[in-house]
Design an enzyme around this catalytic site. Sequence first.
Site, PDB file in Angstrom:
ATOM      1  NE  ARG A   1      30.257  17.029  -0.512  1.00 22.55           N
ATOM      2  CZ  ARG A   1      30.904  16.761  -1.681  1.00 22.55           C
ATOM      3  NH1 ARG A   1      31.461  17.835  -2.292  1.00 22.55           N
ATOM      4  NH2 ARG A   1      31.184  15.636  -1.769  1.00 22.55           N
TER       5      ARG A   1
ATOM      6  CE  LYS B   1      36.025  15.918  -0.114  1.00 25.63           C
ATOM      7  NZ  LYS B   1      36.373  14.972  -1.165  1.00 25.63           N
TER       8      LYS B   1
ATOM      9  NE  ARG C   1      -2.071  -2.220   3.365  1.00 23.83           N
ATOM     10  CZ  ARG C   1      -2.507  -2.559   4.529  1.00 23.83           C
ATOM     11  NH1 ARG C   1      -3.484  -1.990   4.824  1.00 23.83           N
ATOM     12  NH2 ARG C   1      -1.873  -3.469   5.165  1.00 23.83           N
TER      13      ARG C   1
HETATM   14  C1  UD1 Z   1      -1.946  -6.298  11.139  1.00 19.80           C
HETATM   15  C2  UD1 Z   1      -2.918  -7.035  11.882  1.00 19.80           C
HETATM   16  C3  UD1 Z   1      -3.881  -6.489  12.583  1.00 19.80           C
HETATM   17  C4  UD1 Z   1      -3.897  -5.128  13.232  1.00 19.80           C
HETATM   18  C5  UD1 Z   1      -2.639  -4.343  12.447  1.00 19.80           C
HETATM   19  C6  UD1 Z   1      -1.900  -3.093  13.266  1.00 19.80           C
HETATM   20  C7  UD1 Z   1      -2.608  -9.375  10.950  1.00 19.80           C
HETATM   21  C8  UD1 Z   1      -2.740 -10.486  10.210  1.00 19.80           C
HETATM   22  N1  UD1 Z   1      -3.015  -8.104  11.054  1.00 19.80           N
HETATM   23  O1  UD1 Z   1      -2.393  -5.926   9.881  1.00 19.80           O
HETATM   24  O2  UD1 Z   1      -5.042  -7.210  13.047  1.00 19.80           O
HETATM   25  O3  UD1 Z   1      -4.768  -4.447  13.508  1.00 19.80           O
HETATM   26  O4  UD1 Z   1      -1.516  -5.213  11.922  1.00 19.80           O
HETATM   27  O5  UD1 Z   1      -1.323  -2.369  12.673  1.00 19.80           O
HETATM   28  O6  UD1 Z   1      -1.475  -9.546  11.847  1.00 19.80           O
HETATM   29  N2  UD1 Z   1       4.864  -9.017   8.031  1.00 19.80           N
HETATM   30  C9  UD1 Z   1       6.077 -10.074   7.917  1.00 19.80           C
HETATM   31  N3  UD1 Z   1       5.938 -11.007   7.195  1.00 19.80           N
HETATM   32  C10 UD1 Z   1       4.593 -11.254   6.501  1.00 19.80           C
HETATM   33  C11 UD1 Z   1       3.643 -10.240   6.262  1.00 19.80           C
HETATM   34  C12 UD1 Z   1       3.734  -9.102   7.242  1.00 19.80           C
HETATM   35  O7  UD1 Z   1       7.206  -9.762   8.535  1.00 19.80           O
HETATM   36  O8  UD1 Z   1       4.403 -12.325   5.744  1.00 19.80           O
HETATM   37  C13 UD1 Z   1       5.217  -7.811   8.793  1.00 19.80           C
HETATM   38  C14 UD1 Z   1       5.001  -6.607   7.827  1.00 19.80           C
HETATM   39  O9  UD1 Z   1       6.505  -6.017   7.343  1.00 19.80           O
HETATM   40  C15 UD1 Z   1       4.590  -5.462   8.838  1.00 19.80           C
HETATM   41  C16 UD1 Z   1       3.974  -6.249   9.964  1.00 19.80           C
HETATM   42  O10 UD1 Z   1       4.467  -7.912   9.708  1.00 19.80           O
HETATM   43  O11 UD1 Z   1       5.715  -4.768   9.760  1.00 19.80           O
HETATM   44  C17 UD1 Z   1       2.382  -6.109   9.886  1.00 19.80           C
HETATM   45  O12 UD1 Z   1       2.145  -6.442   8.434  1.00 19.80           O
HETATM   46  P1  UD1 Z   1       0.981  -5.817   7.828  1.00 19.80           P
HETATM   47  O13 UD1 Z   1       0.697  -5.997   6.543  1.00 19.80           O
HETATM   48  O14 UD1 Z   1       1.316  -3.899   7.954  1.00 19.80           O
HETATM   49  O15 UD1 Z   1      -0.405  -6.000   8.670  1.00 19.80           O
HETATM   50  P2  UD1 Z   1      -1.676  -5.151   8.737  1.00 19.80           P
HETATM   51  O16 UD1 Z   1      -2.368  -5.361   7.480  1.00 19.80           O
HETATM   52  O17 UD1 Z   1      -1.427  -3.834   9.253  1.00 19.80           O
HETATM   53 CA    CA Z   2       0.214  -2.496   9.364  1.00 21.86          CA
END
Ligand code: UD1
Ligand code: CA
Length: 451
Positions: free
Chosen positions: A333, A351, A16
Amino acid sequence: MPKSAAVILAAGRGTRMHSDRPKVLQRVLGEPMLAYVRKVLRSVFDDAVWMVVGHQAQMVQAAFPEGRFVFQAEQLGTGHALSQALPAVIAAGYDRVFVVNGDVPLLSEDILRNFLAKAGNADLAFAAIELDDPGAYGRVVRENGQLRAIVEKKDYDAARYGVESHEVNAGMYIFSLPVAQRLLPRLTNENKSGEYYITDMIALGLEENCTVRGVECGRDDALLGVNTPGELARVEELLRARTVGRLLESGVIIHAPESVRVSPLVDVEPGAELSGPCEISGHTLIEREAQVSSHCVVRDCVIGVGAEIRSFSHLEGARVGTGALVGPFARLRPGAALETASHVGNFVEVKNALLGKGAKANHLTYLGDASVGAGANIGAGTITCNYDGHHKYKTIIGERAFIGSNTALVAPVSVGNNAFVGAGSVITRDVPEGELAVARGKQKNIVRKKK
Ligand code: UD1
Ligand code: CA
């Protein structure tokens, strides 16, 4: 006391954000947002902090050379990310694991400690916040006040879960390790995203009669997640305003505070004076009585007591000594070091060069890979020619030397103490101490034919 480690989920792509840069490296006041999260976690868990990386992993690793990393080859969801980190945490001998999304740069140590205290020794706990607009956050589902589950927005079925509440999951959890080990293999990806959700562990934990706590953290902005450019801007503004507020309270004088962008890593001493708009970031120290005027950018610098940075100057990796004067329109710098009471004026670039005590380069000059002695005067339009297309060379200018205007100093070259260089010279050989060097065509005056 059980020993706790921390895991930051930072492997996601951040679709996003519409950017090639991994989301956790998007900058908030000049720092990657992951740096803020990691800093807070390290203040509580010391070096027991792991980061799960995947999308553009090398970029994230390069940004934190001392970090501990776990690799999630495919981003199959937040639950899957945790399962990849668990072996490292278990091998290191911990009993509990705190987990947080990498996209919450406003998280503070107070909030974290408060959450941990309220979570107590629950088998599983998460932070819940109240939002006017619950947006895309996971919904906390309760039945008669009893916690039931967290259901992602996409998967929310009002017929099954009732009217959507404003209580949402903040993305911060703590698990007892044996419970996490038991529940993680039970996650499925049968949902709208086809991902293994960490949030499904709540319902699974309840099913297994674990103690599960939804810790109410109120309406705090500090747990806002960053998923879109709009959210990034909002969080950055909150952090900016919070930082400016703290500086004002500590005794820093700030003009036009609404346009001062200063990162929380910056240290400004009481009695220093800042004018907006300006941007101050990185590991910068601004000492008492120093002034940074409007339209300046300052990053990773030390600005000494009483130094004055005039408008429209750009400083990075520079040291400005006590009472020194910089700008307007100066550029310092990395490696620029200005000693006490030295001056660098308009359209001067410095620099990797030292300007001794009281030395002056007031107009239209480039000083690169140079050392200028105390009290020297560098005339307008002086250029150190430090680069021959392959290598860089050094210019050494002695104490109290005087370099006439429009001089080219072809490095490597030195000008001795008290030496004098005539205006318009191209200096290719060393000038001995106290001597005068003139290296330019002799002026001829020729009588013109009368028309
Ligand atoms: C997530 C939560 C949601 C919560 C929200 C809060 C889940 C399924 N949902 O949603 O309930 O309200 O955060 O901000 O967890 N990431 C990984 N590996 C993956 C997928 C994601 O490391 O395979 C990491 C992302 O880099 C990120 C974090 O997990 O930092 C959360 O992922 P994101 O996609 O932002 O989750 P949300 O849709 O915001
Ligand atoms: Ca998030």
